[in-house]
Design a protein around this motif. Structure first.
Motif, short mmCIF file in Angstrom:
data_model
loop_
_atom_site.label_atom_id
_atom_site.label_comp_id
_atom_site.label_asym_id
_atom_site.label_seq_id
_atom_site.Cartn_x
_atom_site.Cartn_y
_atom_site.Cartn_z
N GLN A 118 -49.32 64.09 59.44
CA GLN A 118 -50.61 64.65 59.83
C GLN A 118 -50.47 65.58 61.02
OE1 GLN A 118 -53.61 61.78 60.92
NE2 GLN A 118 -55.26 63.31 60.90
N ILE A 119 -49.60 65.26 61.94
CA ILE A 119 -49.39 66.12 63.11
C ILE A 119 -48.89 67.49 62.68
CG2 ILE A 119 -48.05 66.44 65.22
CD1 ILE A 119 -48.07 63.38 65.54
N GLN A 120 -47.98 67.55 61.72
CA GLN A 120 -47.46 68.83 61.24
C GLN A 120 -48.55 69.66 60.58
OE1 GLN A 120 -44.47 70.52 61.54
NE2 GLN A 120 -44.11 68.96 63.11
N ALA A 138 -56.41 63.21 65.71
CA ALA A 138 -55.68 62.49 64.67
C ALA A 138 -56.04 61.01 64.70
CB ALA A 138 -54.18 62.69 64.85
N SER A 139 -56.10 60.45 65.89
CA SER A 139 -56.47 59.04 66.03
C SER A 139 -57.90 58.81 65.54
CB SER A 139 -56.33 58.59 67.49
OG SER A 139 -54.99 58.70 67.94
N VAL A 175 -52.70 61.56 53.72
CA VAL A 175 -51.98 62.00 54.92
C VAL A 175 -52.58 61.40 56.18
CG1 VAL A 175 -53.34 64.09 55.32
CG2 VAL A 175 -50.94 64.02 56.01
N VAL A 176 -53.87 61.11 56.15
CA VAL A 176 -54.53 60.49 57.31
C VAL A 176 -54.20 59.01 57.40
CG1 VAL A 176 -56.76 60.01 58.41
CG2 VAL A 176 -56.39 62.21 57.26
N GLN A 224 -54.55 52.58 63.77
CA GLN A 224 -53.41 53.35 64.28
C GLN A 224 -53.82 54.25 65.46
OE1 GLN A 224 -51.25 55.47 61.14
NE2 GLN A 224 -52.08 54.05 59.62
N ILE A 225 -52.90 54.42 66.39
CA ILE A 225 -53.11 55.32 67.53
C ILE A 225 -52.00 56.37 67.53
CG2 ILE A 225 -53.35 55.54 70.02
CD1 ILE A 225 -54.08 52.63 70.19
#
Length: 392
Positions: free
Chosen positions: A338-340, A366-367, A329-330, A379-380
């Protein structure tokens, strides 16, 4: 250790060794002003009228119960000894005595009334949270406290209070030797209130049942998901007062301290002003587009304060806690997944919701996880993506 068993006086030697170990452990800690004391057996007298009344009632009830216990058992044992069969006494055969039954009904009834009247008075006073000068909502999370100032000076302020990361590191490493006097009670953001003001505390919880309790202030109130409870206190002395969650709330229960800092009215106003400026500085524009280096720096701080306790600093997790290093998921390019998880949690609360953090903080952490350890995705996650997912 072998020399103890070879010694003919090994029982005495063993006791001395045990005493040395216990003594060493006792010397490793000391009393925490405003918190627990070494070998504490009684309730603290406290710095509020309610706490002092609780201590007085506890003492009086203990004395009364002890007197009744001694009197009843003294009469019972005297009767058994005085009228034993071995000195010629025979068991009597008689029917009930109305006088005796009336006495042993009325006397206990009067004792219960005498105990109930002052206790009820204090209990009613404990629940009278009206006319408060300041109202603070405390929300229990696994495993930290959220404070929202919802009425009075400081209205609108909100922050999370978490066990200081350095003390958690001590615990994880196996604390040895001389510990800080506030070991496992130090937090990053204490609850600050003014002295001699009535503080109403509204309690609730985000996940499981917690309990907000500070013995020196005479408060203990369950924090239940979906329900609102309240209590109050009026501290009469400036100082630092400590408590803990007093409801078994999961594996991190021991790492959920409470620190209430009582300050003068002038110092409280100064603190409110500083806190407002701090909050304004953190009020980020969710539409701002961040560069990778700056969002990673922020994400590292958010991770250390909120995530490292469970997922570890190396992202490997521990036991049932899933690793973030190499997690699908990361690594996924669909950031919404991942945000959810960050917004709603998962696994029935084992991974709690972090929706109380700002859009920028969630995007930053998350970033950070997407670009740390072996996760070199490049990724950002931008704050605007988190904002868009909040309504889903």
């Amino acid at each position: 250790m072998k020399s103890i068993w070879r010694n003919k006086n090994w029982p005495a030697s063993l006791l001395l060794a045990a005493g040395a170990m216990i003594g060493g452990a006792a010397h490793a800690v000391s009393d925490l002003p405003g918190g627990p004391s070494v070998r504490q057996l009684n309730m603290p007298i406290g710095v509020t009228k309610i706490a002092q009344e609780q201590h007085f009632l506890h003492t009086v009830m203990m004395i009364l119960c002890t007197v009744i216990f001694v009197a009843v058992f003294a009469v019972m044992f005297y009767s058994i000894w005085k009228h034993r069969k071995s000195v010629g006494h025979k068991a009597a055969n008689f029917h009930e005595s109305v006088v005796v039954e009336v006495i042993w009904t009325i006397v206990p009834f009067l004792i219960v009334i005498l105990m109930a009247l002052p206790a009820t008075k204090v209990l009613v006073a404990q629940k009278d949270s009206t006319n408060a000068d300041l109202t603070v909502k405390t929300t229990g999370y696994q495993w930290k406290w959220g404070y929202d100032y919802i009425k009075g000076e400081g209205e609108g302020l909100a922050f999370i209070s978490t066990l200081d990361s350095s003390q958690r590191a001590m615990s994880d490493a196996g604390a040895k030797g001389e510990m800080p006097v506030d070991y496992l009670f130090k937090v990053d953001n204490p609850l600050v209130v003014p002295v001699d003001k009535k503080i109403r505390v509204i309690t609730t919880a985000n996940d499981v049942i917690h309990a907000f309790a500070v013995p020196q202030l005479g408060v203990k109130q369950d924090a239940i998901p979906g329900f609102v409870r309240d209590t109050w206190f009026r501290a009469e002395k400036v100082g630092d007062y400590y408590g803990q969650c007093q409801e078994l709330c999961g594996k991190e229960h021991a790492y959920m301290p409470i620190h209430v800092k009582v300050v003068s009215a002038a110092d409280y106003t100064t603190w409110v002003d500083a806190k407002r400026k701090e909050a304004a500085a953190k009020l980020d524009d969710p539409t701002k587009v961040w560069a990778l280096p700056e969002i990673l720096a922020r994400g590292e701080k958010v991770y250390a304060a909120n995530c490292a306790a469970c997922h570890q600093a190396n992202g490997k997790g521990a036991g049932p806690i899933k690793p973030l290093d190499g997690a699908a998921v990361v690594l996924d390019t669909d950031h919404a997944k991942q945000i959810q998880v960050l917004l709603k949690g998962q696994n029935n609360g084992a991974m709690p919701s972090w929706k109380q953090l700002s859009d920028t903080d969630l995007a930053a952490v998350a970033s950070y996880t997407k670009n740390s350890w072996s996760n070199k995705t490049g990724q950002i996650v931008q704050p605007a993506e988190v904002l868009a997912q909040r309504s889903k």
